[in-house]
Design a protein around this motif. Structure first.
Motif, short mmCIF file in Angstrom:
data_model
loop_
_atom_site.label_atom_id
_atom_site.label_comp_id
_atom_site.label_asym_id
_atom_site.label_seq_id
_atom_site.Cartn_x
_atom_site.Cartn_y
_atom_site.Cartn_z
N GLY A 179 16.66 36.99 43.09
CA GLY A 179 17.20 37.23 44.42
C GLY A 179 17.76 38.63 44.56
O GLY A 179 17.02 39.61 44.50
N ALA A 180 19.07 38.72 44.71
CA ALA A 180 19.71 40.03 44.88
C ALA A 180 21.13 39.99 44.34
O ALA A 180 21.72 38.92 44.19
N SER A 181 21.67 41.16 44.06
CA SER A 181 23.05 41.25 43.58
C SER A 181 23.75 42.40 44.29
O SER A 181 23.12 43.37 44.71
N ILE A 182 25.05 42.26 44.42
CA ILE A 182 25.87 43.33 44.97
C ILE A 182 27.11 43.46 44.10
O ILE A 182 27.79 42.48 43.81
N SER A 183 27.37 44.67 43.63
CA SER A 183 28.51 44.93 42.74
C SER A 183 29.51 45.85 43.41
O SER A 183 29.12 46.78 44.13
N VAL A 184 30.78 45.59 43.17
CA VAL A 184 31.85 46.46 43.65
C VAL A 184 32.64 46.92 42.42
O VAL A 184 33.29 46.12 41.76
N GLU A 185 32.53 48.20 42.12
CA GLU A 185 33.17 48.76 40.93
C GLU A 185 34.21 49.80 41.33
O GLU A 185 34.00 50.58 42.26
N ASP A 186 35.35 49.78 40.65
CA ASP A 186 36.40 50.75 40.96
C ASP A 186 36.91 51.41 39.70
O ASP A 186 36.64 50.96 38.58
N SER A 187 37.65 52.51 39.89
CA SER A 187 38.24 53.22 38.76
C SER A 187 39.74 52.97 38.71
O SER A 187 40.51 53.84 38.34
N GLY A 188 40.14 51.77 39.13
CA GLY A 188 41.56 51.45 39.28
C GLY A 188 42.26 51.00 38.03
O GLY A 188 41.87 51.33 36.91
N ILE A 189 43.30 50.18 38.23
CA ILE A 189 44.21 49.82 37.13
C ILE A 189 43.65 48.75 36.21
O ILE A 189 44.16 48.55 35.11
N GLY A 190 42.62 48.05 36.66
CA GLY A 190 42.01 47.04 35.80
C GLY A 190 42.83 45.77 35.69
O GLY A 190 43.92 45.65 36.26
N ILE A 191 42.30 44.81 34.94
CA ILE A 191 42.94 43.50 34.77
C ILE A 191 43.01 43.18 33.29
O ILE A 191 42.07 43.44 32.54
N VAL A 192 44.12 42.62 32.87
CA VAL A 192 44.28 42.22 31.47
C VAL A 192 43.23 41.15 31.14
O VAL A 192 43.00 40.22 31.91
N GLU A 193 42.58 41.30 30.00
CA GLU A 193 41.46 40.42 29.63
C GLU A 193 41.87 38.95 29.63
O GLU A 193 41.10 38.08 30.06
N SER A 194 43.07 38.65 29.17
CA SER A 194 43.51 37.25 29.08
C SER A 194 43.68 36.61 30.45
O SER A 194 43.71 35.38 30.56
N GLU A 195 43.77 37.41 31.49
CA GLU A 195 43.99 36.88 32.83
C GLU A 195 42.71 36.75 33.65
O GLU A 195 42.70 36.18 34.74
N LEU A 196 41.61 37.29 33.14
CA LEU A 196 40.34 37.25 33.87
C LEU A 196 39.89 35.83 34.24
O LEU A 196 39.37 35.64 35.34
N PRO A 197 40.06 34.82 33.36
CA PRO A 197 39.59 33.48 33.73
C PRO A 197 40.33 32.86 34.91
O PRO A 197 39.86 31.86 35.47
N PHE A 198 41.48 33.42 35.29
CA PHE A 198 42.31 32.77 36.31
C PHE A 198 42.32 33.49 37.66
O PHE A 198 42.93 33.00 38.60
N ILE A 199 41.69 34.65 37.76
CA ILE A 199 41.86 35.47 38.96
C ILE A 199 41.25 34.86 40.22
O ILE A 199 41.60 35.26 41.33
N PHE A 200 40.35 33.87 40.06
CA PHE A 200 39.74 33.25 41.24
C PHE A 200 40.51 32.03 41.72
O PHE A 200 40.14 31.40 42.70
N GLU A 201 41.59 31.68 41.00
CA GLU A 201 42.41 30.56 41.42
C GLU A 201 43.28 30.97 42.60
O GLU A 201 43.76 32.09 42.66
N ARG A 202 43.47 30.05 43.52
CA ARG A 202 44.25 30.38 44.71
C ARG A 202 45.70 30.70 44.35
O ARG A 202 46.31 30.06 43.50
N PHE A 203 46.22 31.72 45.00
CA PHE A 203 47.60 32.21 44.85
C PHE A 203 47.90 32.80 43.48
O PHE A 203 49.04 33.13 43.18
#
Length: 261
Positions: A179-203
């Motif tokens: 199909g297709a993909s769209i990526s959004v990449e930034d040069s910002g502050i980033g996210i701690v690796e241990s927190e990546l699994p939870f970032i899509f949880e509400r609030f």
């Protein structure tokens, strides 16, 4: 003798006038400096700042009250704006999670959506010296234009928020075998690796890298994931703390014939 007395009197009077003037100037300039500092804080988004000034001068006291009143009004408006945004986001999420909801699918070009979203942030990017780039190729899929625009907008909004001035945000669209993909990449502050699994949880908000000072409802990424899921797609994220993040949405290209090659 008289001349000496007059000279001494004049010198003493001059010194007294200088001292009195200096004291008076300090009484006036200090609250003015505080006012300037307060207005700068307000301009930077700190609406909770308040300051007191006791100069005994009516005009300066009125100025102090006016600045404090302005800050209070802006603070109340900001709270109402965030509450309104939260209600709207929660309603949007409720609709997306409703199994009976039907997407209004049509052939659409992800590259056009990327360009439209980029345009929405051009003014802010210009003011902050951010470099925003759209790369890739036309990729036509069958999807809900409004919802997919919202998903890409949320991702770019996050990228802009968490990227410092004179940073870079790149939106890339690619055709894939599925199909297709769209990526959004930034040069910002980033996210701690241990927190990546939870970032899509509400609030969910990370403590160290994602502060409430940036605003938002805390469910922006939850909405993105729900939109992608409704389109039978997938979203992944890679990030390095202090280096930036990259969110990639992959969508099935269900109507290649309708959009053409």
């Amino acid at each position: 003798m008289l001349n000496e007395i007059l000279i001494i009197t004049g010198v003493v009077s001059l010194i007294s006038a200088v001292i009195a003037g200096t004291v008076l100037a300090r009484r006036i300039t200090r609250p003015l400096v505080k006012t300037m500092e307060a207005t700068k804080e307000i301009a930077d988004g700190n609406y909770r700042i308040r300051f007191e000034s006791s100069t005994g001068m009516k005009e300066l006291s009125e100025l102090t009250r006016s600045v404090n009143h302005m800050a209070q009004s802006l603070d109340e408006q900001e709270k109402l704006r965030r509450i309104s945004g939260l209600v709207a986001d929660m309603e949007s999420l409720r609709q997306l999670e409703d199994e009976k909801m039907v997407l209004e699918k049509e052939p659409l070009n992800l590259l056009e959506i990327a360009g439209a979203v980029k345009q929405s942030f051009e003014r802010e990017a210009s003011e902050r010296g951010l470099e925003m780039v759209v790369l890739g190729e036309a990729a036509v899929i069958s999807g809900d234009r409004k919802r997919l625009h919202q998903a890409v907008y949320n991702l770019v909004s996050n990228a802009v928020k968490y990227t410092g001035d004179r940073g870079k945000v790149t939106i890339t669209v690619r055709r894939t075998e599925q199909g297709a993909s769209i990526s959004v990449e930034d040069s910002g502050i980033g996210i701690v690796e241990s927190e990546l699994p939870f970032i899509f949880e509400r609030f969910y908000r990370t403590d160290s890298s994602r502060s409430r000072k940036t605003g938002g409802s805390g469910i922006g990424l939850t909405i993105v994931k729900a939109i992608v899921k409704a389109h039978n797609g997938n979203i992944e994220v890679t990030s390095r703390q202090g280096k930036g993040s990259c969110f990639t949405v992959t969508l099935p290209e269900e109507c290649r014939e309708a959009g053409g090659k």
